[in-house]
Design a protein around this motif. Structure first.
Motif, PDB file in Angstrom:
ATOM      1  N   LEU A 174      -5.407   3.824   8.962  1.00  0.00           N
ATOM      2  CA  LEU A 174      -6.333   2.850   9.544  1.00  0.00           C
ATOM      3  C   LEU A 174      -5.689   1.467   9.576  1.00  0.00           C
ATOM      4  CD1 LEU A 174      -9.762   3.851   7.963  1.00  0.00           C
ATOM      5  CD2 LEU A 174      -8.987   4.215  10.305  1.00  0.00           C
ATOM      6  N   PRO A 175      -5.973   0.656  10.589  1.00  0.00           N
ATOM      7  CA  PRO A 175      -5.322  -0.658  10.689  1.00  0.00           C
ATOM      8  C   PRO A 175      -5.901  -1.669   9.703  1.00  0.00           C
ATOM      9  CG  PRO A 175      -6.879  -0.358  12.484  1.00  0.00           C
ATOM     10  CD  PRO A 175      -6.833   0.953  11.740  1.00  0.00           C
ATOM     11  N   GLU A 181     -13.157   2.040  14.164  1.00  0.00           N
ATOM     12  CA  GLU A 181     -12.713   1.683  12.817  1.00  0.00           C
ATOM     13  C   GLU A 181     -13.897   1.504  11.874  1.00  0.00           C
ATOM     14  OE1 GLU A 181     -10.311  -1.912  10.517  1.00  0.00           O
ATOM     15  OE2 GLU A 181     -10.349  -1.829  12.704  1.00  0.00           O
ATOM     16  N   GLU A 182     -14.969   0.866  12.357  1.00  0.00           N
ATOM     17  CA  GLU A 182     -16.136   0.644  11.507  1.00  0.00           C
ATOM     18  C   GLU A 182     -16.851   1.963  11.205  1.00  0.00           C
ATOM     19  OE1 GLU A 182     -18.724  -2.315  13.017  1.00  0.00           O
ATOM     20  OE2 GLU A 182     -17.154  -3.847  13.221  1.00  0.00           O
ATOM     21  N   ARG A 219      -2.450   0.658   7.012  1.00  0.00           N
ATOM     22  CA  ARG A 219      -2.615   0.327   5.597  1.00  0.00           C
ATOM     23  C   ARG A 219      -1.459   0.837   4.750  1.00  0.00           C
ATOM     24  NH1 ARG A 219      -7.877  -1.153   3.927  1.00  0.00           N
ATOM     25  NH2 ARG A 219      -9.241  -1.430   5.728  1.00  0.00           N
ATOM     26  N   HIS A 227     -14.861   3.693   8.640  1.00  0.00           N
ATOM     27  CA  HIS A 227     -15.045   3.003   7.358  1.00  0.00           C
ATOM     28  C   HIS A 227     -16.280   3.546   6.640  1.00  0.00           C
ATOM     29  CE1 HIS A 227     -16.102  -0.112   4.475  1.00  0.00           C
ATOM     30  NE2 HIS A 227     -14.891  -0.629   4.615  1.00  0.00           N
ATOM     31  N   GLU A 268      -1.436  -7.052  12.663  1.00  0.00           N
ATOM     32  CA  GLU A 268      -2.143  -5.810  12.374  1.00  0.00           C
ATOM     33  C   GLU A 268      -1.147  -4.668  12.220  1.00  0.00           C
ATOM     34  OE1 GLU A 268      -4.880  -3.280  15.105  1.00  0.00           O
ATOM     35  OE2 GLU A 268      -6.187  -4.788  14.191  1.00  0.00           O
TER      36      GLU A 268
END
Length: 329
Positions: free
Chosen positions: A99-100, A24-25, A112, A28, A109
């Motif tokens: 994405l969560p 996820e990062e 989006r 991002h 959670e």
């Protein structure tokens, strides 16, 4: 030539550090806006070299360039950008929507794309008011406790007299004030409207930024609308917030006082999101320009959007000819 033990060790450490970073990062960093470095919340635009910008930052860049009367450029590669050369990246928009994200209230959670529905309809911890708040109940709390409260709420069991004592006297306050209802304005003897467009921006002699319309006719007289940014701030691009204020100008000589009411609304040719508010001013030869009134836009982001393109609106003017006062005698 075989690689050294030292170089093999460094490559393994680099690989382990990349693998240790959550997916996820890493996404991002790839999908974030090049300006605010955050994940886009709505539309995503890209320059011709593929650098991403969220809708808010894209409008921000165009608006600042417009106010500076200079071409806008991509913050990453400095290539010129505008609404014709930049296109939306639908793949990035769909990827970001999957994405969560974690709810701030219930810590659940979800993707989006479901955030708005969850926060407004599904979250059991979301802040809510009692259904009977309009008749005097002051309870507020998490949604999961709302049903239990309403079973015990005393407001629906009260009679009209008891409820009236708890609420402000709306009718008496309306009579004591000078506020008019829309129907009062519609009963005026003369009503005019014009679909207008702000031209500019221009630099005044004092180097302030100003917008104005062409002269237009209403009630047999010539008028003009002017606007400035951030209360006539010398360099509005230095501020994060944006506001627009406007004034109505009478462009010819008159021998009477004209008590005019007017307001700006969206109009059929514009996309302005605002809450119309009716202004009033008494025009004379000595005071041909009204006070500047804040354009009641939805938020600062809406102002950025307007400043990034063409500002179109409808001006409605209300005038009761019987209120004409002759100042020549």
């Amino acid at each position: 030539m075989l690689p050294s033990i030292e170089s093999i060790g460094k490559s393994k450490k680099l690989k382990l550090s990349v693998e240790a970073e959550p997916l996820e990062e890493r996404l991002h960093q790839i999908l974030c806006c090049a300006v605010c470095l955050d994940l886009p919340k709505s539309a995503v635009y890209q320059c011709r070299n593929g650098h991403l910008m969220c809708l808010e930052c894209f409008n921000h860049l165009l608006a600042d360039a417009h106010l500076k009367m200079a071409p806008s450029a991509c913050p990453s590669c400095r290539i010129p950008i505008n609404k014709d050369s930049c296109v939306r990246n639908l793949v990035v928009e769909k990827a970001v929507s999957e994405l969560p994200i974690t709810c701030n209230d219930c810590s659940l959670e979800f993707p989006r794309s479901s955030q708005e529905v969850h926060e407004k309809q599904l979250c059991q911890e979301r802040f809510s008011f009692c259904t009977y708040y309009r008749i005097g109940c002051f309870w507020s709390g998490p949604y999961k406790k709302k049903a239990d409260h309403e079973k015990r709420c005393a407001q629906p069991k009260k009679n009209g007299q008891e409820i009236k004592q708890l609420l402000p006297d709306i009718f008496s306050s309306a009579k004591s004030s000078n506020r008019k209802h829309l129907c009062d304005y519609l009963s005026f003897e003369k009503i005019a409207y014009n679909d207008l467009q702000f031209l500019g921006p221009y630099r005044t002699d004092e180097f302030y930024v100003r917008f104005e319309t062409f002269r237009f006719c209403a009630f047999g007289m010539e008028w003009e609308v002017r606007a400035h940014v951030n209360n006539n701030e010398a360099d509005p691009t230095l501020s994060c917030e944006r506001t627009l204020s406007y004034a109505l100008l009478l462009k010819e000589s008159v021998h009477r006082t004209i008590h005019m009411h007017y307001t700006i609304v969206k109009g059929p040719l514009g996309e302005m999101k605002l809450y119309p508010h009716i202004e009033e001013f008494k025009f004379t030869d000595d005071t041909p320009e009204s006070h500047y009134s804040l354009l009641p836009l939805e938020d600062s982001a809406e102002c950025y959007r307007l400043l990034s393109g063409t500002i179109r609106f409808r001006l409605i003017m209300f005038w009761d000819d019987s209120a004409f006062v002759n100042t020549s005698s």
